[in-house]
Write an enzyme that holds these catalytic residues in place. Structure first.
Site, PDB file in Angstrom:
ATOM      1  CD  GLU A 126      -3.270   0.243   1.774  1.00  0.00           C
ATOM      2  OE1 GLU A 126      -2.562   0.604   3.832  1.00  0.00           O
ATOM      3  OE2 GLU A 126      -4.391   0.105   1.791  1.00  0.00           O
ATOM      4  CG  HIS A 186       7.020 -30.098   1.467  1.00  0.00           C
ATOM      5  ND1 HIS A 186       8.161 -30.986   1.227  1.00  0.00           N
ATOM      6  CD2 HIS A 186       8.071 -29.265   2.823  1.00  0.00           C
ATOM      7  CE1 HIS A 186       8.827 -31.592   1.800  1.00  0.00           C
ATOM      8  NE2 HIS A 186       8.915 -30.293   2.563  1.00  0.00           N
ATOM      9  CE  LYS A 193     -11.396   1.843   2.538  1.00  0.00           C
ATOM     10  NZ  LYS A 193     -10.674   2.742   2.410  1.00  0.00           N
TER      11      LYS A 193
HETATM   12  O1  LIG Z   1      -8.015   1.910  10.257  1.00  0.00           O
HETATM   13  P1  LIG Z   1      -9.496   2.355   9.286  1.00  0.00           P
HETATM   14  O2  LIG Z   1      -9.284   4.194   9.051  1.00  0.00           O
HETATM   15  O3  LIG Z   1     -10.482   1.830   9.408  1.00  0.00           O
HETATM   16  O4  LIG Z   1      -9.022   1.997   7.706  1.00  0.00           O
HETATM   17  C1  LIG Z   1      -8.485   0.793   7.844  1.00  0.00           C
HETATM   18  C2  LIG Z   1      -7.897   0.630   6.609  1.00  0.00           C
HETATM   19  O5  LIG Z   1      -7.715   0.777   5.509  1.00  0.00           O
HETATM   20  C3  LIG Z   1      -7.110   1.999   4.697  1.00  0.00           C
HETATM   21  O6  LIG Z   1      -7.526   2.870   4.588  1.00  0.00           O
HETATM   22  C4  LIG Z   1      -7.506   1.359   2.741  1.00  0.00           C
HETATM   23  O7  LIG Z   1      -7.313  -0.439   2.737  1.00  0.00           O
HETATM   24  C5  LIG Z   1      -5.776   0.652   5.168  1.00  0.00           C
HETATM   25  O8  LIG Z   1      -5.172   2.307   4.394  1.00  0.00           O
HETATM   26  C6  LIG Z   1      -6.087   1.128   6.477  1.00  0.00           C
HETATM   27  O9  LIG Z   1      -5.151   0.298   7.306  1.00  0.00           O
END
Ligand SMILES: O=P(O)(O)OC[C@H]1O[C@](O)(CO)[C@@H](O)[C@@H]1O
Length: 466
Positions: A288, A317, A431
């Site tokens: 990320e 394996h 998202k």
């Molecule tokens: O702590 P939050 O805001 O729930 O985000 C959880 C995770 O989702 C993200 O924002 C996106 O995957 C990550 O960077 C982060 O660790």
């Protein structure tokens, strides 16, 4: 050629065998790394990169709060979070807890469950077997609005309220979130939950040494003082301004040199069950942070190294055939434990076939070590770059040092790639689409799309839909 880094103060010790990376290559990158190091120092002085301050924080208030909370009679805790809000704490709990998945919790340490996914079977299996009267829920979300985390929090809150009443429910929830006063923060204030703040200048995937990890780990009875002491040791190593003594600069030089040679995958192969989950934490940190489409100048670069998790001996394996003979595009990072602190021997009773008789009396740890050495040597003979992070034992201070070291290496790599290692724009579209689909109009759109796909018999993704 085995490069023993000048492990000034760094424990676990690190030995590299970056085939094809000579001292000449490394010194070629020296000026760029010193510039990267300076850029990180400058950003930190500006108040950014809060992860660099974590090792200095005093854990005592968290420790005394945790002792008081456990004294209220809780025996288990459920950490509800995802990504950086859970992976680090889960990794450190599974490495350091006496027996993380068995036995009852105690007043000295709560048995800890981590729920990250929202697969209904997994969530129901966990939630249905909890004794809610003795269960504490630690809800961790820096943004305060992550769908997966908040939907499970609401399920837990509803069940606890139904069983114990809303008044009593308050004591069963702890919120760890950012200062933004909506989402979880607003609910925590409204219902009066104990809460801790995730510092705004610490990215989620860099936050395990903030209350995000320290609170659940303290409740579990894990040695968070030791974690921070180890992280402090790595921080001192990271601060060294000269390339010759700064192990982290040297390690980064090797990784980046290999990357420029086409080694764009990094396999973290743990020869310890306890250390395997740390590779989950590493995968998010590395993927990320470094997997980015654009550099700081807005140029399209599409950089990054694919992090792969592997477990020795199991993946000997399974994956090692590819690592040995497939494309030479992977850096193998072995996690080695010198002493497991647990003796277990192959019985000497007669009856083993002659071809296996040599195993009798051997210690399982020694067998594991021999297999690590054999695999590593074979890969080196095949010209595959390797490095080894060698832990004396699985203990808090070495893990704290490991965590900080890789956080700092990641920041250095971000500078070398000239990208922002601390945002994650690439996850937002998914998202948005998910959120859109979870709204009313979203589902109608989704149903229409599914129908038209079915009609067309074509596999179209939502992206094709204008
Ligand atoms: O702590 P939050 O805001 O729930 O985000 C959880 C995770 O989702 C993200 O924002 C996106 O995957 C990550 O960077 C982060 O660790």
């Amino acid at each position: 050629m085995t490069l023993r880094y000048d492990a000034t103060g760094l424990k676990p010790s690190v030995v590299g065998d970056a085939r094809g990376v000579s001292d000449l290559d490394r010194s070629r990158l020296r000026p760029r790394l010193l510039k990267a190091h300076q850029a990180i120092r400058t950003a930190h002085e500006r108040g950014e990169l809060g992860f660099i301050d974590c090792p200095q924080k005093d854990p005592e208030s968290i420790l005394s709060w945790a002792a008081k909370k456990r004294a209220e009679g809780f025996r288990e805790q459920v950490v509800i979070g995802i990504g950086g809000s859970s992976l680090g704490s889960r990794a450190l709990y599974e490495a350091l807890a006496e027996d993380p998945h068995a036995g009852e919790g105690s007043a000295d340490g709560l048995r800890t469950h981590f729920t990250e996914n929202i697969d209904p079977v997994g969530v129901a299996r966990l939630f249905d077997r909890l004794d809610l009267s003795k269960t504490l829920f630690i809800v961790v979300t820096k943004s305060g609005s992550t769908v997966e985390t908040m939907s499970k929090f609401w399920l837990a809150f509803d069940r606890v309220c139904s069983e114990l009443g809303e008044d009593k429910a308050r004591a069963h929830f702890v919120a760890i979130t950012g200062p933004k006063n909506d989402g979880l923060r607003a609910l925590a204030d409204h219902y009066g939950f104990d809460s801790f703040e995730v510092p705004t200048n610490v990215g989620g995937r860099f936050s395990v040494l903030t209350p995000v990890g320290l609170v659940p780990l303290a409740l579990a009875g894990i040695d968070i003082r030791g974690l921070l002491a180890g992280a402090k040791r790595a921080r001192e190593c990271a601060a060294l301004p000269d390339f010759e003594h700064n192990t982290l600069l040297q390690i980064t030089a090797d990784i980046f040199t290999l990357y420029e040679r086409g080694v764009d995958q990094i396999v973290m192969m743990s020869y310890s069950d306890q250390l395997l989950p740390i590779a989950d934490w590493f995968r998010q940190l590395w993927a990320e942070s470094l997997g980015k489409a654009k550099d700081r100048g807005g140029n399209s670069v599409h950089v990054g190294m694919t992090p792969i998790k592997a477990l020795g001996v199991i993946d000997q394996h399974s994956q090692v055939q590819l690592y040995m003979e497939g494309p030479n595009d992977k850096l193998m990072v072995f996690l080695e434990v010198a002493s497991f602190g647990r003796e277990l021997k192959v019985p000497t009773r007669p009856g083993l076939p002659a071809s296996l008789a040599h195993l009798a009396g051997l210690d399982f740890g020694d067998i594991l070590d021999a297999e690590l050495q054999g695999t590593r040597r074979a890969l080196q003979e095949a010209g595959r770059p390797t490095s080894t992070w060698r832990f004396d034992g699985v203990q808090a201070d070495d893990l704290g040092s490991f965590i900080f070291a890789w956080e700092f290496i990641t920041a250095l790599m971000g500078e070398l790639f000239d990208i922002d290692a601390f945002d994650q724009p690439g996850v937002e579209l998914g998202k948005k689409l998910a959120h859109g689909l979870l709204g009313r109009e979203g589902f109608e759109q989704w149903a229409k799309l599914a129908q038209s796909n079915a009609d067309a018999g074509a596999a179209r993704s939502i992206d094709d839909e204008e």
